[in-house]
Scaffold this motif. Structure first.
Motif, PDB file in Angstrom:
ATOM      1  N   GLN A 130       3.433 -56.703 -19.450  1.00 34.38           N
ATOM      2  CA  GLN A 130       2.546 -56.363 -18.341  1.00 34.38           C
ATOM      3  C   GLN A 130       3.260 -55.642 -17.196  1.00 34.38           C
ATOM      4  N   TRP A 131       4.531 -55.305 -17.406  1.00 38.66           N
ATOM      5  CA  TRP A 131       5.266 -54.559 -16.378  1.00 38.66           C
ATOM      6  C   TRP A 131       5.009 -53.074 -16.600  1.00 38.66           C
ATOM      7  N   LYS A 132       4.089 -52.526 -15.822  1.00 36.48           N
ATOM      8  CA  LYS A 132       3.688 -51.130 -15.989  1.00 36.48           C
ATOM      9  C   LYS A 132       4.188 -50.241 -14.859  1.00 36.48           C
ATOM     10  N   GLU A 133       4.473 -50.843 -13.715  1.00 39.91           N
ATOM     11  CA  GLU A 133       4.911 -50.073 -12.554  1.00 39.91           C
ATOM     12  C   GLU A 133       5.692 -50.999 -11.632  1.00 39.91           C
ATOM     13  N   SER A 134       6.294 -50.421 -10.608  1.00 42.75           N
ATOM     14  CA  SER A 134       7.060 -51.228  -9.672  1.00 42.75           C
ATOM     15  C   SER A 134       6.160 -52.275  -9.016  1.00 42.75           C
ATOM     16  N   GLY A 136       4.345 -54.612  -6.419  1.00 45.25           N
ATOM     17  CA  GLY A 136       3.833 -54.377  -5.082  1.00 45.25           C
ATOM     18  C   GLY A 136       3.798 -55.652  -4.280  1.00 45.25           C
TER      19      GLY A 136
END
Length: 321
Positions: A130-134, A136
């Motif tokens: 589930q790590w798709k982007e930095s 937040g």
């Protein structure tokens, strides 16, 4: 003739050999199973010593062991033992208070760090793909350094936590115990205060007290309500020191940021406990002293205590009755 010892905890070959060289040993793998209970009842009448952990020992069991001289617990806590019964019957109780201090403090600080930085929660997302982007703000943790560390109980483990917080993370240290300890104040720049003051001012509250009649239920709804909004609670003491239902309410209500728990009111923890479904709770299975090195050192300490007592000597770690 060798004295008879009932052993209900596995030992390393070296420690078992040391015990068997000096005593006649009956080993019971699981004294709580029906077979183990039957073997224990059979062995107790001739037992001079008991060595193990997690077995409740009070008047009923002691009455079945009229020759008993020493019980060597492989633990630091003695809440499973009826101290008054030991005193009445003249049986010595020993524990292992020194060898697990640093390891247990490491566990407490690991829980503090993991909860503050959401390590377990975010690691699970990475594993699940589930790590798709930095990350937040919704997944940010909170800093540990320079935050206030409140320690409830300032024995060996509490002082080891203070050392880690003060020297490692520049944390102001507050502590609550029966009375101030000037040497602790001087070494860690710590301040002794009331429990209420500690709860109100601390960013991290760590419980390290033994379980006694005075500490059972020490932290309940009122106490949790005094904690700073967004504070983190760590329990490495005993489960019943903390009201779990009140903790669940505080976490659900968003008052506390999270909790790191190595102990529970029921162990193993009930699989339907809400604590196990909360992302902001880091639960571990009572691993405070669970390293190869420390568990071996605890067992060695217990063997030393037992043999000293059976020789008629004062054991190094006799519990004061």
């Amino acid at each position: 003739m060798k004295k008879h010892v009932v052993l209900y905890k596995s030992l390393s070959p070296a420690l078992l050999a040391q015990l068997e060289a000096a005593t006649e040993v009956t080993y019971i793998e699981d004294p709580k199973s029906p077979e183990g209970q039957a073997r224990l009842l059979q062995a107790l009448p001739s037992a001079h010593g008991l060595l193990g952990a997690s077995l409740r020992v009070g008047d009923e069991l002691l009455a079945l062991a009229p020759q008993l001289e020493v019980v060597a617990s492989v633990s630091v806590g003695v809440d499973k033992y009826d101290l008054a019964a030991f005193k009445r019957r003249g049986v010595t109780l020993t524990h292992t208070p020194n060898v697990l201090t640093d390891t247990t403090a490491d566990t407490g600080f690991a829980l503090l760090m993991a909860t503050a930085r959401r390590v377990v929660e975010l690691a699970a997302k990475v594993r699940a793909g589930q790590w798709k982007e930095s990350v937040g703000p919704s997944e940010f943790g909170t800093d540990v350094h320079h935050k206030t560390l409140g320690i409830v109980g300032m024995g060996r483990i509490g002082q080891a936590l203070a050392q880690r917080g003060h020297f490692g993370f520049d944390m102001p240290v507050l502590y609550h115990t029966h009375s101030a300890k000037p040497e602790v104040d001087a070494r860690f720049g710590a301040r002794h205060c009331s429990l209420d003051e500690l709860l109100r001012e601390s960013d991290f509250v760590c419980l390290t007290v033994p379980l006694t009649a005075a500490t059972e239920g020490l932290i309940g709804a009122r106490e949790l309500g005094l904690m700073k909004p967004g504070a983190i609670l760590v329990n490495i003491a005993r489960g019943p020191v903390l009201d779990e239902a009140a903790l669940i309410d505080a976490l659900r209500g968003g008052r506390l940021r999270g909790a790191g728990l190595d102990v529970f009111s029921q162990e193993p923890v009930a699989p339907d406990s809400p604590l196990l479904t909360m992302a902001n709770v880091v639960p571990t299975p009572h691993i405070g002293s669970a390293t190869h090195e420390t568990r071996e050192a605890m067992a060695a300490c217990a063997v030393e205590n037992l043999l000293a007592g059976l020789r008629g000597e004062v054991p190094p770690d006799r519990v004061v009755l």
